[in-house]
Design a protein around this motif. Structure first.
Motif, PDB file in Angstrom:
ATOM      1  N   PHE A  31      38.425  50.474  46.187  1.00  0.00           N
ATOM      2  CA  PHE A  31      39.589  49.937  45.484  1.00  0.00           C
ATOM      3  C   PHE A  31      39.364  49.862  43.982  1.00  0.00           C
ATOM      4  N   ASP A  32      40.473  49.974  43.246  1.00  0.00           N
ATOM      5  CA  ASP A  32      40.436  49.873  41.787  1.00  0.00           C
ATOM      6  C   ASP A  32      40.736  48.465  41.308  1.00  0.00           C
ATOM      7  N   LEU A  33      41.590  47.758  42.061  1.00  0.00           N
ATOM      8  CA  LEU A  33      42.040  46.432  41.650  1.00  0.00           C
ATOM      9  C   LEU A  33      42.175  45.539  42.870  1.00  0.00           C
ATOM     10  N   VAL A  34      41.650  44.326  42.767  1.00  0.00           N
ATOM     11  CA  VAL A  34      41.756  43.339  43.845  1.00  0.00           C
ATOM     12  C   VAL A  34      42.651  42.212  43.366  1.00  0.00           C
ATOM     13  N   LEU A  35      43.754  41.993  44.067  1.00  0.00           N
ATOM     14  CA  LEU A  35      44.689  40.914  43.754  1.00  0.00           C
ATOM     15  C   LEU A  35      44.308  39.702  44.591  1.00  0.00           C
ATOM     16  N   LEU A  36      43.885  38.629  43.928  1.00  0.00           N
ATOM     17  CA  LEU A  36      43.348  37.451  44.610  1.00  0.00           C
ATOM     18  C   LEU A  36      44.370  36.327  44.557  1.00  0.00           C
ATOM     19  N   ALA A  37      44.941  35.986  45.715  1.00  0.00           N
ATOM     20  CA  ALA A  37      46.021  34.997  45.748  1.00  0.00           C
ATOM     21  C   ALA A  37      45.724  33.867  46.722  1.00  0.00           C
ATOM     22  N   CYS A  38      44.452  33.493  46.831  1.00  0.00           N
ATOM     23  CA  CYS A  38      44.074  32.425  47.760  1.00  0.00           C
ATOM     24  C   CYS A  38      44.312  31.053  47.129  1.00  0.00           C
ATOM     25  N   LYS A  39      44.198  30.016  47.943  1.00  0.00           N
ATOM     26  CA  LYS A  39      44.183  28.651  47.440  1.00  0.00           C
ATOM     27  C   LYS A  39      42.808  28.367  46.820  1.00  0.00           C
ATOM     28  N   ALA A  40      42.758  27.457  45.866  1.00  0.00           N
ATOM     29  CA  ALA A  40      41.508  27.180  45.168  1.00  0.00           C
ATOM     30  C   ALA A  40      40.416  26.692  46.111  1.00  0.00           C
ATOM     31  N   TYR A  41      40.791  25.936  47.146  1.00  0.00           N
ATOM     32  CA  TYR A  41      39.766  25.422  48.053  1.00  0.00           C
ATOM     33  C   TYR A  41      39.182  26.516  48.950  1.00  0.00           C
ATOM     34  N   ASP A  42      39.790  27.700  48.951  1.00  0.00           N
ATOM     35  CA  ASP A  42      39.259  28.837  49.699  1.00  0.00           C
ATOM     36  C   ASP A  42      38.550  29.835  48.795  1.00  0.00           C
ATOM     37  N   LEU A  43      38.300  29.470  47.547  1.00  0.00           N
ATOM     38  CA  LEU A  43      37.768  30.428  46.582  1.00  0.00           C
ATOM     39  C   LEU A  43      36.413  30.979  46.996  1.00  0.00           C
ATOM     40  N   GLU A  44      35.507  30.116  47.455  1.00  0.00           N
ATOM     41  CA  GLU A  44      34.169  30.603  47.808  1.00  0.00           C
ATOM     42  C   GLU A  44      34.226  31.585  48.972  1.00  0.00           C
ATOM     43  N   ASP A  45      35.030  31.293  49.974  1.00  0.00           N
ATOM     44  CA  ASP A  45      35.192  32.224  51.092  1.00  0.00           C
ATOM     45  C   ASP A  45      35.817  33.535  50.610  1.00  0.00           C
ATOM     46  N   ALA A  46      36.765  33.434  49.673  1.00  0.00           N
ATOM     47  CA  ALA A  46      37.410  34.629  49.146  1.00  0.00           C
ATOM     48  C   ALA A  46      36.418  35.503  48.382  1.00  0.00           C
ATOM     49  N   ILE A  47      35.559  34.872  47.605  1.00  0.00           N
ATOM     50  CA  ILE A  47      34.544  35.617  46.856  1.00  0.00           C
ATOM     51  C   ILE A  47      33.649  36.398  47.815  1.00  0.00           C
ATOM     52  N   ALA A  48      33.220  35.749  48.887  1.00  0.00           N
ATOM     53  CA  ALA A  48      32.376  36.429  49.869  1.00  0.00           C
ATOM     54  C   ALA A  48      33.130  37.583  50.533  1.00  0.00           C
ATOM     55  N   SER A  49      34.418  37.386  50.798  1.00  0.00           N
ATOM     56  CA  SER A  49      35.207  38.404  51.500  1.00  0.00           C
ATOM     57  C   SER A  49      35.425  39.652  50.660  1.00  0.00           C
ATOM     58  N   ILE A  50      35.704  39.465  49.356  1.00  0.00           N
ATOM     59  CA  ILE A  50      36.043  40.621  48.529  1.00  0.00           C
ATOM     60  C   ILE A  50      34.829  41.267  47.861  1.00  0.00           C
ATOM     61  N   ARG A  51      33.655  40.668  47.998  1.00  0.00           N
ATOM     62  CA  ARG A  51      32.479  41.190  47.304  1.00  0.00           C
ATOM     63  C   ARG A  51      32.236  42.683  47.557  1.00  0.00           C
ATOM     64  N   PRO A  52      32.372  43.174  48.810  1.00  0.00           N
ATOM     65  CA  PRO A  52      32.148  44.613  49.018  1.00  0.00           C
ATOM     66  C   PRO A  52      33.098  45.511  48.229  1.00  0.00           C
ATOM     67  N   ALA A  53      34.272  44.982  47.870  1.00  0.00           N
ATOM     68  CA  ALA A  53      35.241  45.790  47.126  1.00  0.00           C
ATOM     69  C   ALA A  53      34.999  45.761  45.620  1.00  0.00           C
ATOM     70  N   LEU A  54      34.209  44.806  45.133  1.00  0.00           N
ATOM     71  CA  LEU A  54      33.971  44.648  43.700  1.00  0.00           C
ATOM     72  C   LEU A  54      32.727  45.429  43.293  1.00  0.00           C
ATOM     73  N   ARG A  55      32.807  46.734  43.446  1.00  0.00           N
ATOM     74  CA  ARG A  55      31.744  47.648  43.039  1.00  0.00           C
ATOM     75  C   ARG A  55      32.361  48.754  42.210  1.00  0.00           C
ATOM     76  N   GLY A  56      31.541  49.678  41.755  1.00  0.00           N
ATOM     77  CA  GLY A  56      32.090  50.741  40.919  1.00  0.00           C
ATOM     78  C   GLY A  56      32.753  50.156  39.693  1.00  0.00           C
ATOM     79  N   ASP A  57      33.990  50.579  39.409  1.00  0.00           N
ATOM     80  CA  ASP A  57      34.714  50.045  38.244  1.00  0.00           C
ATOM     81  C   ASP A  57      35.867  49.140  38.666  1.00  0.00           C
ATOM     82  N   ALA A  58      35.755  48.526  39.828  1.00  0.00           N
ATOM     83  CA  ALA A  58      36.814  47.652  40.333  1.00  0.00           C
ATOM     84  C   ALA A  58      36.937  46.381  39.489  1.00  0.00           C
ATOM     85  N   HIS A  59      38.167  45.862  39.410  1.00  0.00           N
ATOM     86  CA  HIS A  59      38.441  44.603  38.714  1.00  0.00           C
ATOM     87  C   HIS A  59      39.168  43.658  39.664  1.00  0.00           C
ATOM     88  N   VAL A  60      39.042  42.363  39.404  1.00  0.00           N
ATOM     89  CA  VAL A  60      39.726  41.359  40.212  1.00  0.00           C
ATOM     90  C   VAL A  60      40.740  40.628  39.342  1.00  0.00           C
TER      91      VAL A  60
END
Length: 313
Positions: A68-97
């Motif tokens: 992916f080139d861009l990750v759109l993150l629309a979680c609730k703040a209390y789910d932020l840590e889980d969201a970070i773990a979930s999207i980590r595989p996509a945040l490689r190369g030149d991807a942005h969040v």
């Protein structure tokens, strides 16, 4: 441009569906149950301009890779840590969040997790919810999204944001590419925190609070304290934003409440720490009278302690 949207809830689902309307290449990162529902029924949106349905591509966290080139993150703040773990595989190369969370504290956390050059700034304004059938309902015509480069964002992200803007402009969404996204984030933070602190503390709508003897003065005091924190951060609310929020928060008879109050009434977790708690710490550091912030934060903490205790029984 390949876009990954975390979740297909009210926010991510709505804006992701609009991107699909513009023929964007969008995939939704969802849990298995949500994926099955979307395969069966599609993503259904009851928008202010009419109902529409989109067939969607989904992916589970266990299947995610760096495509992916861009990750759109629309979680609730209390789910932020889980969201970070979930999207980590996509945040490689030149991807942005691109996060669409309320408040400002999440920016530093995302920069820490993925590197400052990968993180963009974004905010949205839309009253929406998920129905019992798993469909998205827009509750009012407002559907605004604003995004932009942060000072540390990599230069390669500018083209992505311009392409994202072009996609949204092919839809009814009110989209803006901001020249100063920190200013936009702080202005929303000030208004939202005032609304959340006031309506959660009083368990009432704006109009009900204003009908009390000291309500108008208390709401104004809270807004002024939040505005002082924004000023200290280098982003005082502009005149137009200040006027707009003050009119909204001083409207007699208004039935407006923060979604945080609706979360409380539903017995759900809240973003209190990320919004009211964070703002209170900033205001206290300035030695400013915090208005409703202090008792509202006590109220939200007490609610959460009781909620957790009741769930453990």
């Amino acid at each position: 441009m390949k876009i990954l949207v975390l979740g297909a809830g009210a926010i991510g689902g709505y804006f992701g569906a609009r991107l699909l309307q513009a023929r964007g290449d969008v995939t939704f990162l969802v849990r298995e149950r949500r994926a099955a529902l979307l395969r069966e029924r599609g993503l259904v949106v009851h928008a202010a301009d009419g109902r529409f349905k989109q067939d969607v591509q989904t992916v589970l966290a266990s299947q995610l890779d760096a495509q992916f080139d861009l990750v759109l993150l629309a979680c609730k703040a209390y789910d932020l840590e889980d969201a970070i773990a979930s999207i980590r595989p996509a945040l490689r190369g030149d991807a942005h969040v691109l996060p669409l969370l309320n408040g400002v504290a999440h920016i530093a956390r995302l920069q820490e997790a993925f590197g400052a050059e990968r993180v963009l700034g974004g905010s949205c304004h839309i009253p929406a919810t998920i129905t019992e059938e798993g469909e998205i309902a827009q509750l009012a015509p407002l559907h605004r999204i604003v995004f932009g480069l942060l000072p540390e964002s990599g230069a390669a992200a500018k083209d992505k944001l311009q392409r994202l803007l072009a996609l949204f402009r092919a839809t009814p969404v009110d989209a803006t590419l901001s020249e100063d996204i920190w200013q936009d984030l702080w202005e929303k933070f000030v208004g939202l925190t005032t609304l959340a602190a006031s309506t959660c503390l009083m368990r009432s709508a704006v109009g009900d609070i204003l009908a009390s003897d000291e309500g108008a003065a208390y709401v104004q005091q809270t807004f002024d304290a939040c505005a002082r924190a924004a000023e200290a951060a280098g982003h005082p609310p502009r005149a137009e934003a200040r006027t707009g929020f003050e009119q909204l928060l001083q409207q007699r008879g208004s039935t407006l409440t923060a979604s945080m109050l609706r979360d409380i009434e539903a017995g759900a977790p809240t973003e209190g720490a990320h919004i009211v708690g964070d703002m209170l710490r900033r205001v206290q550091a300035l030695g400013v009278e915090p208005g409703a912030l202090r008792p509202a934060w006590m109220h939200l903490q007490s609610y959460e302690h009781r909620r957790q205790r009741d769930r453990s029984r």
